[in-house]
Design a protein around this motif. Structure first.
Motif, short mmCIF file in Angstrom:
data_model
loop_
_atom_site.label_atom_id
_atom_site.label_comp_id
_atom_site.label_asym_id
_atom_site.label_seq_id
_atom_site.Cartn_x
_atom_site.Cartn_y
_atom_site.Cartn_z
N CYS A 157 0.86 -1.18 -0.10
CA CYS A 157 0.05 0.11 -0.17
C CYS A 157 1.02 1.17 -0.04
O CYS A 157 0.50 2.17 -0.95
N ALA A 209 -5.39 -0.60 2.99
CA ALA A 209 -6.01 0.01 1.87
C ALA A 209 -6.39 1.64 2.36
O ALA A 209 -6.24 2.61 1.32
N ALA A 266 -3.46 3.66 2.16
CA ALA A 266 -3.10 3.81 0.80
C ALA A 266 -3.80 4.93 0.12
O ALA A 266 -3.00 5.85 -0.74
N VAL A 297 -7.91 0.62 -4.71
CA VAL A 297 -7.53 -0.65 -4.00
C VAL A 297 -8.26 -1.49 -4.16
O VAL A 297 -9.49 -1.46 -4.23
#
Length: 274
Positions: A177, A234, A237, A245
């Protein structure tokens, strides 16, 4: 041409042929960076070396590997010598020029060691000080761009490295990520051994098709095991630069192509549950 980060989980060895086939088929159309774990190989190496397999549970319920100095050495042996060598070999057999890297190489993943962590031991919370785990504090993607510029597919694994050169273990999902965010990937594919994020973990047909960032964040505390880590990573990220994602099934035929057609669970800022 899309930038795609593929997280190749250590639990997907049985379907490695299909994943490698798809990367070989698509790497001419897209820039693909592979990030992998290696839980099975690490466990095998630890067992062969006669070391205990230990985990830490944080007060909020997140479970991670307890990485003392000997375990860190075993982890590096397993990741580079077993898992990564196998992936690079499988890609090479399909004509893909792959280069194996760790987060330490080229200053790729900079970490800070968690010198003291709080962990639940029995019914008490204690401070653990001999754990060589770290958190990602920076990613320099120049080594990835250099590899892609030479027509190579980077294959990356933990550990990362601190500013003073100390190797530290980081979760491979979180590493993927962080790399996806810094590299401004168009898509991060987190392959797992379920069809996606499930509304009911006992029902494989209950896949949640899409979540926005806030929905995913609210869902984290209700998840467990590896899926909890994946969804939490996620969210991080998305907060740091990744566009979308996708938590998707790595056990199916043509897993990358299937994911790019929309299989699994899409998590993104402009998305939402139906």
């Amino acid at each position: 041409m899309m930038r795609i980060v593929v997280k190749w989980g250590g639990s997907l060895q049985e379907n490695s042929t299909a994943i490698a086939d798809d990367i070989a088929a698509l790497c001419g159309e897209h820039r693909i960076t592979v990030v992998h774990g290696g839980s099975r190989d690490i466990d095998d190496t630890i067992r062969e070396l006669g070391l205990p397999r230990r985990t830490l549970q944080s007060p909020d319920g997140m479970v991670t590997r307890y990485t003392d100095e000997k375990t860190l050495t075993a982890l590096m042996m397993a990741m580079r010598g077993r898992t990564q060598a196998r992936i690079v070999s499988e890609l090479g057999a399909r004509g893909v020029v792959a280069v194996g890297l760790s987060g330490m190489d080229g200053g790729l993943v900079r970490t800070e060691r968690k010198a003291a962590v709080r962990a639940v031991v029995g019914d008490k919370v204690r401070v653990v000080r001999d754990n060589f785990a770290g958190k990602v504090v920076g990613v320099d993607t120049s080594v990835l761009d250099a590899a892609h510029g030479c027509g190579m597919v980077p294959v990356v694994c933990p550990p990362g490295m601190t500013a003073d050169g100390q190797a530290t273990n980081v979760d491979a999902d979180r590493m993927a990520c962080a790399i996806a965010a810094a590299w401004h990937a168009d898509r991060l594919l987190l392959f797992t051994d379920t069809p996606g994020v499930l509304a009911d973990r006992t029902d494989p047909s209950s896949t949640i098709r899409s979540l926005n960032r806030d929905e995913a964040g609210e869902l984290v505390t209700g998840l467990s095991g590896g899926m909890r880590m994946k969804v939490a990573a996620a969210v991080e990220a998305l907060d740091n630069g990744a566009r979308t994602v996708q938590v998707c099934d790595g056990r199916v035929n043509s897993p990358l192509a299937s994911a790019l057609r929309g299989a699994g669970t899409l998590i993104g800022k402009g998305l939402g549950s139906p």
